[in-house]
Design a protein around this motif. Sequence first.
Motif, PDB file in Angstrom:
ATOM      1  N   ALA A 182      -2.662   3.831  -4.488  1.00 30.32           N
ATOM      2  CA  ALA A 182      -1.844   4.823  -4.859  1.00 30.32           C
ATOM      3  C   ALA A 182      -1.802   4.974  -6.367  1.00 30.32           C
ATOM      4  N   ALA A 214       4.109  10.901  -0.226  1.00 29.77           N
ATOM      5  CA  ALA A 214       4.522  10.318  -1.851  1.00 29.77           C
ATOM      6  C   ALA A 214       5.768   9.787  -2.053  1.00 29.77           C
ATOM      7  N   GLY A 235       1.198   7.935  -5.095  1.00 33.13           N
ATOM      8  CA  GLY A 235       0.519   8.065  -3.710  1.00 33.13           C
ATOM      9  C   GLY A 235      -0.843   8.311  -3.911  1.00 33.13           C
TER      10      GLY A 235
END
Length: 387
Positions: A182, A214, A235
Amino acid sequence: MSDVTTPSTAVTNKRPASPSPSADNQAQTSAKRAKPDGETEKKEDETNGGNENGNGEEATKKKMDADAEGADAGPSSTLAPPPASVPAAPVKSEAPPQQISMRSLIVTQDASIIIGRGGAHVNEIREKSSARVTVSESIPGNPERILNVSGPLDAVAKAFGLIVRRINDEPFDVASVPGSRAVTIKFIIPNSRMGSVIGKGGSKIKEIQEASGARLNASEAMLPGSTERVLSVSGVADAVHIAVYYIGTILLEYQERNPGAASGSYRQVGARNGPGGPGGASGAPQFNKDPNAPPPPGMQTQQIFIPNSLVGAIIGKGGSKINEIRGQSQCNIRVTDPGTAAPGTVANPEERLVTITGYPHNINTAVSLLYARVEQERAKMIDQNHA
């Protein structure tokens, strides 16, 4: 979101074959010849009102023979064969897509990865996304740089997805996998628009998180030198791509409802040690009465920009407001004349440069007080316009 490929206008491979009039005539003629001549003539007399059939059959047979031999019989009344390609139907002209510019803060290390050697990486992102991508120059003493992506919303969202892939050194044409790392993108959002992105009780942020996968987090404090805040989006590449599209949609809708709303103007200015210039009006702390004396340890200077139309709100009648802020923050605050530029920047006649000198925690207090006044005045102006 995945790329959408425009379907081709050539459809010859899928179009069914055109029926052949010659084949129909041949079938009809064969059917007629399967019956006795007398019976055929009798039936045609009944249906065609007594017209002769022999000449029609002979003409049909001659045409079939000519077609079979490939002879050029000249103009024909039969249907022409379908063209090699079908021209596209006229398309109604549509309004060009709305343009959007989205800025974010990135650390210098990630900025170098995004740019690549000789700009190779950023040029590839531009080519594949069709968005304009720029990265600000590195400023000594500032660990972050400003990444600006602009163009149609689809292109901007795609570009940020590609940026995450580049940071992670992932291929551009492969979907994100659960093991992907992420990445956090810190978007710069005007404070006046942040409420629309957050939604009532955080409803909008929750919707975006559920739709994209996200994680979103809006900062409460404004960035130094602006009326903007940070919206962090964390994300994998595909999640960031989708989240940016939803965020951009909200920002464009806000712009449609408030066409006169000004965009933010956060600018990075490196912190400098030393005095910020001569002392201000009454009540301003004087750190260096002797210009030759060294500055107190840890003292810094921060510069921010205020729109000309809102400067009066922070100065007040007879300087009362700015003197109050000086006293509360224990900082030296100086407002320059219109058109004064900060070092390394271009002067903007619509803004005023405000220089704040003090210790770091005091500078933060001064900036918060100054922009609280600006937001109060902005809200007051909006209420007056709606009244």
